[in-house]
Design a protein around this motif. Structure first.
Motif, PDB file in Angstrom:
ATOM      1  N   THR A  74       0.837  -1.206   0.000  1.00 43.34           N
ATOM      2  CA  THR A  74       0.000   0.000   0.000  1.00 43.34           C
ATOM      3  C   THR A  74       0.867   1.249   0.000  1.00 43.34           C
ATOM      4  O   THR A  74       0.612   2.200  -0.753  1.00 43.34           O
ATOM      5  CB  THR A  74      -0.943   0.003   1.224  1.00 43.34           C
ATOM      6  OG1 THR A  74      -1.754  -1.182   1.182  1.00 43.34           O
ATOM      7  CG2 THR A  74      -1.822   1.240   1.241  1.00 43.34           C
ATOM      8  N   GLY A  75       1.892   1.254   0.836  1.00 40.94           N
ATOM      9  CA  GLY A  75       2.801   2.388   0.888  1.00 40.94           C
ATOM     10  C   GLY A  75       3.491   2.636  -0.444  1.00 40.94           C
ATOM     11  O   GLY A  75       3.617   3.784  -0.890  1.00 40.94           O
ATOM     12  N   LEU A  76       3.926   1.572  -1.101  1.00 32.82           N
ATOM     13  CA  LEU A  76       4.584   1.727  -2.403  1.00 32.82           C
ATOM     14  C   LEU A  76       3.609   2.223  -3.471  1.00 32.82           C
ATOM     15  O   LEU A  76       3.965   3.053  -4.313  1.00 32.82           O
ATOM     16  CB  LEU A  76       5.245   0.417  -2.836  1.00 32.82           C
ATOM     17  CG  LEU A  76       6.514   0.054  -2.076  1.00 32.82           C
ATOM     18  CD1 LEU A  76       6.970  -1.364  -2.423  1.00 32.82           C
ATOM     19  CD2 LEU A  76       7.629   1.055  -2.361  1.00 32.82           C
ATOM     20  N   VAL A  77       2.374   1.742  -3.424  1.00 32.23           N
ATOM     21  CA  VAL A  77       1.365   2.244  -4.369  1.00 32.23           C
ATOM     22  C   VAL A  77       1.192   3.749  -4.180  1.00 32.23           C
ATOM     23  O   VAL A  77       1.228   4.523  -5.142  1.00 32.23           O
ATOM     24  CB  VAL A  77       0.019   1.498  -4.193  1.00 32.23           C
ATOM     25  CG1 VAL A  77      -1.118   2.240  -4.890  1.00 32.23           C
ATOM     26  CG2 VAL A  77       0.122   0.072  -4.714  1.00 32.23           C
ATOM     27  N   LEU A  78       1.029   4.179  -2.938  1.00 33.62           N
ATOM     28  CA  LEU A  78       0.865   5.608  -2.660  1.00 33.62           C
ATOM     29  C   LEU A  78       2.111   6.397  -3.052  1.00 33.62           C
ATOM     30  O   LEU A  78       2.013   7.506  -3.611  1.00 33.62           O
ATOM     31  CB  LEU A  78       0.521   5.823  -1.195  1.00 33.62           C
ATOM     32  CG  LEU A  78      -0.840   5.270  -0.758  1.00 33.62           C
ATOM     33  CD1 LEU A  78      -0.992   5.365   0.755  1.00 33.62           C
ATOM     34  CD2 LEU A  78      -1.966   5.973  -1.482  1.00 33.62           C
ATOM     35  N   PHE A  79       3.275   5.851  -2.772  1.00 28.65           N
ATOM     36  CA  PHE A  79       4.539   6.508  -3.123  1.00 28.65           C
ATOM     37  C   PHE A  79       4.606   6.765  -4.625  1.00 28.65           C
ATOM     38  O   PHE A  79       4.919   7.877  -5.068  1.00 28.65           O
ATOM     39  CB  PHE A  79       5.724   5.641  -2.685  1.00 28.65           C
ATOM     40  CG  PHE A  79       7.063   6.250  -2.995  1.00 28.65           C
ATOM     41  CD1 PHE A  79       7.721   6.996  -2.045  1.00 28.65           C
ATOM     42  CD2 PHE A  79       7.654   6.080  -4.241  1.00 28.65           C
ATOM     43  CE1 PHE A  79       8.960   7.574  -2.325  1.00 28.65           C
ATOM     44  CE2 PHE A  79       8.884   6.653  -4.528  1.00 28.65           C
ATOM     45  CZ  PHE A  79       9.540   7.403  -3.569  1.00 28.65           C
ATOM     46  N   PHE A  80       4.304   5.746  -5.422  1.00 22.46           N
ATOM     47  CA  PHE A  80       4.457   5.897  -6.865  1.00 22.46           C
ATOM     48  C   PHE A  80       3.310   6.681  -7.494  1.00 22.46           C
ATOM     49  O   PHE A  80       3.495   7.292  -8.554  1.00 22.46           O
ATOM     50  CB  PHE A  80       4.710   4.545  -7.530  1.00 22.46           C
ATOM     51  CG  PHE A  80       6.095   4.046  -7.215  1.00 22.46           C
ATOM     52  CD1 PHE A  80       7.202   4.719  -7.696  1.00 22.46           C
ATOM     53  CD2 PHE A  80       6.294   2.955  -6.391  1.00 22.46           C
ATOM     54  CE1 PHE A  80       8.493   4.304  -7.385  1.00 22.46           C
ATOM     55  CE2 PHE A  80       7.574   2.524  -6.072  1.00 22.46           C
ATOM     56  CZ  PHE A  80       8.675   3.210  -6.572  1.00 22.46           C
ATOM     57  N   ILE A  81       2.155   6.720  -6.852  1.00 22.94           N
ATOM     58  CA  ILE A  81       1.118   7.666  -7.290  1.00 22.94           C
ATOM     59  C   ILE A  81       1.649   9.085  -7.106  1.00 22.94           C
ATOM     60  O   ILE A  81       1.493   9.939  -7.983  1.00 22.94           O
ATOM     61  CB  ILE A  81      -0.207   7.452  -6.525  1.00 22.94           C
ATOM     62  CG1 ILE A  81      -0.880   6.162  -6.994  1.00 22.94           C
ATOM     63  CG2 ILE A  81      -1.137   8.655  -6.704  1.00 22.94           C
ATOM     64  CD1 ILE A  81      -2.091   5.751  -6.179  1.00 22.94           C
ATOM     65  N   GLY A  82       2.308   9.317  -5.979  1.00 16.29           N
ATOM     66  CA  GLY A  82       2.924  10.619  -5.739  1.00 16.29           C
ATOM     67  C   GLY A  82       4.007  10.933  -6.753  1.00 16.29           C
ATOM     68  O   GLY A  82       4.132  12.071  -7.218  1.00 16.29           O
ATOM     69  N   ALA A  83       4.797   9.938  -7.134  1.00 16.22           N
ATOM     70  CA  ALA A  83       5.852  10.151  -8.127  1.00 16.22           C
ATOM     71  C   ALA A  83       5.251  10.527  -9.483  1.00 16.22           C
ATOM     72  O   ALA A  83       5.742  11.439 -10.159  1.00 16.22           O
ATOM     73  CB  ALA A  83       6.715   8.898  -8.257  1.00 16.22           C
TER      74      ALA A  83
END
Length: 120
Positions: A74-83
């Motif tokens: 979940t954290g990585l999904v949110l991180f890469f949405i931010g990217a």
């Protein structure tokens, strides 16, 4: 289902560990990309730590700590949405495929870990 989860998650772990290592070493392409999208150089080690933590959390998820695996994915999904949002905001579209690919891997890992968790 577990086999698909394991394969995709291992690929996601390797990809995120690899890019975290590139970030930590301040590889030329990392610095150039960060500059182009307006991310301060001082953020690079922190962003690398988040990617490395995500990879470690996914590994723990594979080792049976499912809740940590879900949180990491979940954290990585949110991180890469931010990217991706950062690329769009900066109007840097020529290399948006890279955070997009990491997002797809993280999302696939999340979907598969949830599917495996529901089956258990």
């Amino acid at each position: 289902m577990f086999t698909a989860y394991a394969i995709i998650t291992v690929i996601t772990i390797l990809a995120n560990a690899g890019i975290a290592a590139a970030d930590f070493s301040r590889a030329g392409f990392v610095v150039a990309n960060s500059t182009e999208v307006g991310v301060p150089q001082t953020w690079i080690p922190r962003l690398a730590a988040l990617k490395a933590a995500g990879a470690a959390g996914l590994l723990l998820g594979l080792m049976g700590f499912t809740a940590i695996g879900v949180a990491a994915a979940t954290g990585l999904v949110l991180f890469f949405i931010g990217a991706i949002a950062t690329h769009i905001r900066a109007r840097v579209h020529h290399n948006i495929v890279f955070p997009g690919a990491y997002l797809v891997l993280a999302a696939a890992s999340l979907v598969l870990v949830l599917a495996v968790a529901v089956r258990d």
